[in-house]
Design an enzyme around this catalytic site. Structure first.
Site, mmCIF file in Angstrom:
data_model
loop_
_atom_site.group_PDB
_atom_site.id
_atom_site.type_symbol
_atom_site.label_atom_id
_atom_site.label_comp_id
_atom_site.label_asym_id
_atom_site.label_seq_id
_atom_site.Cartn_x
_atom_site.Cartn_y
_atom_site.Cartn_z
ATOM 1 N NE ARG A 55 27.801 4.007 19.202
ATOM 2 C CZ ARG A 55 27.573 4.786 18.152
ATOM 3 N NH1 ARG A 55 27.299 6.076 18.351
ATOM 4 N NH2 ARG A 55 27.594 4.300 16.923
ATOM 5 N NE ARG A 110 24.133 11.904 23.992
ATOM 6 C CZ ARG A 110 24.800 12.124 22.853
ATOM 7 N NH1 ARG A 110 25.717 11.271 22.459
ATOM 8 N NH2 ARG A 110 24.549 13.193 22.132
ATOM 9 C CD GLU A 148 24.949 12.316 14.753
ATOM 10 O OE1 GLU A 148 25.323 11.169 14.485
ATOM 11 O OE2 GLU A 148 25.491 13.035 15.615
ATOM 12 C CB SER A 169 27.385 10.313 11.092
ATOM 13 O OG SER A 169 27.198 11.410 11.937
ATOM 14 N NE ARG A 189 20.668 9.822 18.745
ATOM 15 C CZ ARG A 189 21.604 10.749 18.899
ATOM 16 N NH1 ARG A 189 21.742 11.698 17.985
ATOM 17 N NH2 ARG A 189 22.380 10.752 19.953
#
Length: 438
Positions: A263, A278, A350, A353, A392
């Protein structure tokens, strides 16, 4: 993608659902294009029918030696034929405009999704586990991780910011986490392990909703393919352009894959610039389910529980949140976020999801099934979620299991996958010190 027939039948409901997403009414513009498109198609069909009729009449006039009528009919056929390319071009232009407009509109929220503008309006549903009470000041993983093999400098030297190298025991713990997740999702939660391409074409990313709107968040290769931002793209598109039988769906199709994800993080400038949270490249165990419409709500709950099972096995405190209309992803109609406790930040972040997309992605992929005994086909429902993001989860383990001397205890569930190793020990910094001199 949205059902144009549904918009025709109830434009007010469509606009009301868009308003919940914070969008202005669009049904009037959509229906104007739709009406124009249908009118052009009707004109083309009528023109073709008249050409066929006139062509047949030419033969009859010739047989009757009525040459004047035959010549008049020939002129009419020629004129009709001459006008076809322009009509076809206009029809394509209007159809493309309608498709583009529908493709740019996000999924409509489910009725039980709370109204809200952003993450501050999300609704916490539950918590599991109690955050650890440290008898020392808990450190950020970015501060103590390098001594254990989390090599930010090495990754940045190779590829730039937001790339990290993992070495030695840190790499081993990362691998153990990934294997534990994959083993749990397959052996315990019933997902089929899948190895998928990491490079995909435009239509695959269109199908799951990343294109055309989110192109800037992706990496593109020189031959026009794209690096996947998540294995959801590859897994979900395995049913692209497929027509399944209802018997194939008595149990939902459940797929999982461990893949690198890529990403550009174009929309997150300045966020989480330190540490491993990230990254431009990271690994994730993805969960995807394909099912009948009547099964998707129950499957959503099941998938979320599958993701939660990893956090519970690792004894990581977390909370479950229902996202509001303003915080949901483009393709989702309902999303649960799982947020893990990070001691250094004294907050939940987070880590997964889990989304029910309804038939939104299936319409974009033309993925359907035929009900038993039915004549018409129906669009499938698709769901996806992280089970979990490996990097994460590594951060969460490092921070929640850190010890005062800088070492990190290995969660009990991972010890067998670490060949019995029970902690990441600080002496690894000696190797880093040696390397740094060269």
């Amino acid at each position: 993608m949205h059902d144009i027939r549904s918009i025709r039948e109830n434009p007010e409901a469509f606009d009301a659902a868009l308003a919940r997403r914070g969008l202005a009414p669009l049904s009037a513009d959509i229906l104007a294009l739709d009406e124009k498109s249908r009118a052009l198609k009707t004109a083309l069909q009528q023109g073709q029918a008249r050409r066929n009729e006139a062509s047949k009449a030419i033969g009859q006039a010739m047989a009757a030696k009525d040459m004047a009528t035959a010549e008049a009919l020939k002129a009419e056929v020629a004129a009709l034929k001459e006008g076809v390319p322009a009509l076809e071009a206009e029809d394509r232009e209007v159809s493309d405009a309608l498709t583009a407009m529908l493709a740019a509109i996000p999924n409509l929220p489910a009725d039980d999704v709370p109204q809200g503008a952003d993450e501050t309006d999300n609704v916490e549903l539950s918590r599991w586990g109690t955050p650890r009470d440290f008898d020392f000041v808990a450190q950020d993983h970015a501060d103590f991780g390098p001594a254990l093999g989390l090599d930010f400098e090495g990754g940045a030297a190779l590829s730039g910011a937001r790339f990290t190298a993992l070495r030695g025991q840190m790499a081993r713990l990362h691998r153990a986490l990934a294997q534990f997740m994959l083993d749990t999702q397959t052996a315990v939660n019933g997902y089929e392990e899948t190895i998928v391409p990491l490079l995909v074409r435009d239509e695959a990313l269109f199908g799951t909703g990343q294109l055309p709107k989110f192109a800037e968040d992706l990496f593109r290769t020189t031959d026009g393919r794209w690096l996947i931002p998540t294995a959801e793209v590859s897994l979900t598109n395995l049913v692209r352009e497929k027509l399944l039988h209802e018997s194939d769906l008595q149990v939902p199709i459940r797929l999982t894959a461990l893949t690198p994800c890529f990403r550009s993080e174009a929309g997150s400038a300045g966020r989480d610039t330190r540490g491993f949270i990230r990254q431009h490249q990271f690994e994730k165990v993805e969960l995807v389910a394909i099912c009948r419409p009547e099964d998707s709500e129950a499957e959503h709950e099941r998938m979320c529980a599958a993701a939660e099972s990893i956090l519970r096995a690792l004894k990581l405190p977390y909370r479950k949140v229902l996202l509001c209309t303003g915080d949901m992803g483009f393709s989702a109609r309902k999303t649960y976020d799982l947020e893990v406790w990070l001691p250094s930040q004294q907050t939940y972040r987070e880590i997964s999801s889990v989304s029910n997309c309804g038939d939104f992605q299936a319409r974009r992929m033309n993925a359907r099934y035929k009900p038993e005994g039915g004549k018409n086909t129906r669009f499938l429902h698709t769901l996806n979620g992280s089970g979990l993001a490996v990097g994460r989860t590594l951060v969460a383990v490092l921070e929640n299991y850190q010890q005062q001397d800088g070492s990190v205890a290995v969660p009990e569930a991972l010890v067998p996958l670490m060949s019995g190793q029970r902690e990441l020990s600080i002496p690894y910094e000696n190797m880093l010190g040696t390397w740094s001199r060269y």
